[in-house]
Design a protein around this motif. Structure first.
Motif: not given
Length: 180
Positions: A44-64
């Motif tokens: 479950a920690a791996l899934v939580c971390l993977a979702l955090a990593m995914f959000s980090d990967a796309i939030d900057g691109a989305l704001v730009r």
């Protein structure tokens, strides 16, 4: 016809806030990640971390793409990254995988970032922008490969990367201050 225009404005407003929502959700995932790791719910920690990593990967691109990048947004993003990374490595230290001094070194790198970022026009430096990715990958690998050799490799790789980013931040800041 005005209804379609209103729908477009509402969609545009949602797209404007989506990156901040993703960053906020990442920030809120930090305590959950700590709890999952310290409770040895590593899948479950791996899934939580993977979702955090995914959000980090796309939030900057989305704001730009849809929003307006800002220093406040960049600090919010960096703080959310720090929270997740500190939760992961703090939990790893708590359960005995890594020493607590690694958590201290991560904290020191963030403090150096905070202190020096006000002195330069851009809050990122050439090396420091990648440290979050390195630490996310290290946390992810820790969860995927729970063996002592991988953990020692991660410990010393993270230590080297953090030392390099602290030094690079100092050099970058000195160069920026000299050119003022």
């Amino acid at each position: 016809m005005p209804a379609a225009s209103d729908d477009r404005r509402a969609a545009a407003g949602l797209l404007f806030f989506l990156p901040h929502l993703l960053t906020g959700m990442r920030l809120l995932s930090a305590p959950l990640l700590w709890w999952l790791v310290t409770g040895f719910a590593l899948g479950a920690a791996l899934v939580c971390l993977a979702l955090a990593m995914f959000s980090d990967a796309i939030d900057g691109a989305l704001v730009r793409r849809f929003g307006v990048p800002s220093r406040a947004g960049a600090y919010f993003d960096a703080t959310a990254d720090l929270a997740v990374i500190m939760a992961a490595f703090g939990a790893f230290a708590w359960i005995g995988i890594y020493p607590y001094w690694l958590v201290g070194l991560i904290s020191l790198a963030f403090v150096v970032f905070l202190l020096t970022s006000r002195l330069t026009p851009s809050i990122y430096d050439p090396v420091g922008r990648y440290i979050g990715g390195v630490l996310y990958a290290a946390a992810f690998t820790t969860l995927v490969l729970p063996d002592i050799l991988a953990q020692h490799t991660i410990l010393w790789t993270a230590t080297g990367a953090l030392t390099i980013t602290i030094g690079a931040r100092a050099v970058h800041t000195l160069a920026a201050v000299r050119h003022r």
